[in-house]
Design an enzyme around this catalytic site. Structure first.
Site, PDB file in Angstrom:
ATOM      1  CG  ASN A   3      37.068  44.031  43.088  1.00  0.00           C
ATOM      2  OD1 ASN A   3      36.292  44.625  42.336  1.00  0.00           O
ATOM      3  ND2 ASN A   3      37.020  44.152  44.416  1.00  0.00           N
ATOM      4  CB  SER A  32      36.240  52.289  35.895  1.00  0.00           C
ATOM      5  OG  SER A  32      35.275  53.322  35.994  1.00  0.00           O
ATOM      6  CE1 TYR A  85      38.871  54.370  40.242  1.00  0.00           C
ATOM      7  CE2 TYR A  85      37.699  55.247  38.337  1.00  0.00           C
ATOM      8  CZ  TYR A  85      37.835  54.291  39.328  1.00  0.00           C
ATOM      9  OH  TYR A  85      36.945  53.240  39.393  1.00  0.00           O
ATOM     10  CB  ILE A 114      28.687  49.667  41.531  1.00  0.00           C
ATOM     11  CG1 ILE A 114      28.948  49.337  40.037  1.00  0.00           C
ATOM     12  CG2 ILE A 114      28.189  48.448  42.304  1.00  0.00           C
ATOM     13  CD1 ILE A 114      27.762  48.839  39.245  1.00  0.00           C
TER      14      ILE A 114
HETATM   15  P1  NAD Z   1      34.824  49.484  47.965  1.00  0.00           P
HETATM   16  O1  NAD Z   1      35.601  50.619  48.556  1.00  0.00           O
HETATM   17  O2  NAD Z   1      33.495  49.178  48.526  1.00  0.00           O
HETATM   18  O3  NAD Z   1      35.708  48.165  47.974  1.00  0.00           O
HETATM   19  C1  NAD Z   1      37.074  48.191  47.610  1.00  0.00           C
HETATM   20  C2  NAD Z   1      37.851  47.365  48.609  1.00  0.00           C
HETATM   21  O4  NAD Z   1      39.233  47.345  48.199  1.00  0.00           O
HETATM   22  C3  NAD Z   1      37.812  47.928  50.026  1.00  0.00           C
HETATM   23  O5  NAD Z   1      37.459  46.901  50.925  1.00  0.00           O
HETATM   24  C4  NAD Z   1      39.227  48.408  50.282  1.00  0.00           C
HETATM   25  O6  NAD Z   1      39.640  48.245  51.622  1.00  0.00           O
HETATM   26  C5  NAD Z   1      40.019  47.491  49.362  1.00  0.00           C
HETATM   27  N1  NAD Z   1      41.307  48.074  49.010  1.00  0.00           N
HETATM   28  C6  NAD Z   1      41.540  49.334  48.559  1.00  0.00           C
HETATM   29  N2  NAD Z   1      42.853  49.508  48.372  1.00  0.00           N
HETATM   30  C7  NAD Z   1      43.442  48.343  48.729  1.00  0.00           C
HETATM   31  C8  NAD Z   1      44.788  47.921  48.769  1.00  0.00           C
HETATM   32  N3  NAD Z   1      45.795  48.739  48.445  1.00  0.00           N
HETATM   33  N4  NAD Z   1      45.062  46.649  49.156  1.00  0.00           N
HETATM   34  C9  NAD Z   1      44.058  45.820  49.523  1.00  0.00           C
HETATM   35  N5  NAD Z   1      42.774  46.172  49.522  1.00  0.00           N
HETATM   36  C10 NAD Z   1      42.467  47.427  49.120  1.00  0.00           C
HETATM   37  O7  NAD Z   1      34.705  49.838  46.424  1.00  0.00           O
HETATM   38  P2  NAD Z   1      34.175  49.038  45.146  1.00  0.00           P
HETATM   39  O8  NAD Z   1      33.315  49.983  44.437  1.00  0.00           O
HETATM   40  O9  NAD Z   1      33.674  47.686  45.476  1.00  0.00           O
HETATM   41  O10 NAD Z   1      35.542  48.930  44.324  1.00  0.00           O
HETATM   42  C11 NAD Z   1      36.015  47.742  43.721  1.00  0.00           C
HETATM   43  C12 NAD Z   1      36.573  48.056  42.354  1.00  0.00           C
HETATM   44  O11 NAD Z   1      35.515  48.524  41.521  1.00  0.00           O
HETATM   45  C13 NAD Z   1      37.642  49.144  42.329  1.00  0.00           C
HETATM   46  O12 NAD Z   1      38.710  48.719  41.507  1.00  0.00           O
HETATM   47  C14 NAD Z   1      36.935  50.327  41.713  1.00  0.00           C
HETATM   48  O13 NAD Z   1      37.806  51.179  41.018  1.00  0.00           O
HETATM   49  C15 NAD Z   1      35.985  49.621  40.776  1.00  0.00           C
HETATM   50  N6  NAD Z   1      34.828  50.420  40.339  1.00  0.00           N
HETATM   51  C16 NAD Z   1      33.867  50.822  41.235  1.00  0.00           C
HETATM   52  C17 NAD Z   1      32.793  51.580  40.798  1.00  0.00           C
HETATM   53  C18 NAD Z   1      31.714  52.066  41.736  1.00  0.00           C
HETATM   54  O14 NAD Z   1      30.874  52.897  41.330  1.00  0.00           O
HETATM   55  N7  NAD Z   1      31.644  51.589  42.967  1.00  0.00           N
HETATM   56  C19 NAD Z   1      32.684  51.917  39.435  1.00  0.00           C
HETATM   57  C20 NAD Z   1      33.667  51.497  38.558  1.00  0.00           C
HETATM   58  C21 NAD Z   1      34.731  50.743  39.014  1.00  0.00           C
END
Ligand code: NAD
Length: 267
Positions: A96, A148, A163, A196
């Site tokens: 994730n 995504s 991305y 999200i």
């Molecule tokens: P977030 O930033 O709240 O959480 C992501 C977590 O991943 C963070 O705790 C960060 O420290 C950790 N992280 C980032 N790079 C890392 C690495 N190299 N090694 C270990 N940990 C790492 O964001 P989120 O929205 O919960 O993101 C989770 C996933 O959801 C991501 O893959 C993101 O692309 C995807 N996503 C998010 C959204 C949105 O709107 N929030 C939409 C579509 C997809």
């Protein structure tokens, strides 16, 4: 199914969740633990990781956490090895963790910035899947990848070329993995969230030049048709739980959109 079984859908399972310190990963780690899984959180932010571990333990769950960068293969290999040393097995992998990274016009995007997004989002997913396989192939399990709507249904977020490329590639990789790993009874699926509410903005660097390539697009009815607002991490966690559990036993090689129809008007 009794009420207790319904509430303990991952009883006895061991789940690794990357990016479990925040947002979708955090909500999923907490929910999976609530459903009886022993959860291993892999996260590069040590402070947040400890908070989630504490939260899970305080509510009676079992958690272990590793500070690691998913883009470092040796770290991911070690996380899975230590997980199985501690808990004896591995059943669920939630790949994730990810970043938005640098948003810039393609012409101005540096090789390094493009590469960082690929290293974390795509190669990090590859390492997470690759190093889990040896521990799952004897008995099967479930792998879930967070992709995504961007790169799959939506192409109108300017500056997101790196991305979106990684998010599209994750879905292709998921399908290749689902077919390859079916013989081991390992299911592999992807979640494609729309907007999200999380901390993703902390890992987003928007360059001012994105303004110059942006084509204005207006949505008179708002861009979140179902709920009129972004989704919550908990809603995505419910989907991850479903894909992790036996409730989805015949689902593999599938991407599931969780966006309240946002991607259907964005396009
Ligand atoms: P977030 O930033 O709240 O959480 C992501 C977590 O991943 C963070 O705790 C960060 O420290 C950790 N992280 C980032 N790079 C890392 C690495 N190299 N090694 C270990 N940990 C790492 O964001 P989120 O929205 O919960 O993101 C989770 C996933 O959801 C991501 O893959 C993101 O692309 C995807 N996503 C998010 C959204 C949105 O709107 N929030 C939409 C579509 C997809």
């Amino acid at each position: 199914m009794t009420k207790q079984q319904e509430n303990q859908r991952l009883q006895g399972k061991v789940a690794v969740v990357t990016g479990g310190g925040s947002g979708i990963g955090r909500a999923s780690a907490i929910l999976m633990a609530k459903h009886g899984a022993k959860v291993v959180i892999v996260e590069r932010n040590g402070d947040r990781l400890k908070q989630v571990e504490k939260e899970i333990e305080q509510s009676g769950g079992t958690a272990l956490s590793f500070v690691a960068d998913i883009s470092k293969p040796e770290m991911m290999e070690s996380c899975f090895k230590r997980t199985v040393e501690k808990y004896g097995t591995l059943d669920i992998v939630f790949a994730n963790a990810g970043i938005n990274g640098v948003l810039a016009p393609i012409e101005l995007m540096t090789d390094q910035d493009f590469g960082t997004t690929v290293d974390i989002n795509l190669k990090g997913t590859f390492y997470t899947v690759k190093y889990a396989i040896p521990y799952m192939k004897e008995h099967g399990g479930s792998m879930i990848i967070t992709s995504s709507i961007n790169g799959n249904r939506v192409f109108s977020n300017f500056g997101f070329s790196a991305y979106s490329s990684t998010k599209a590639a994750q879905v292709a990789f998921m399908k290749m993995a689902a077919l390859e790993l079916a013989q081991f009874k390992i299911r592999v699926n992807a979640i494609c969230p729309g907007a999200i509410e999380t901390n993703i903005d902390e890992n987003t660097e928007r360059t001012p030049e994105v303004e110059e390539i942006t084509i204005p697009v207006e949505f008179p009815e708002g861009d979140h048709p179902l709920a009129d607002k972004p989704g919550s991490a908990k809603q995505v966690a419910e989907l991850a739980l479903f894909l992790a559990s036996k409730d989805s036993s015949h689902i593999t090689g599938t991407e599931i959109y969780i966006d309240g129809a946002e991607s259907l008007i964005h396009g």
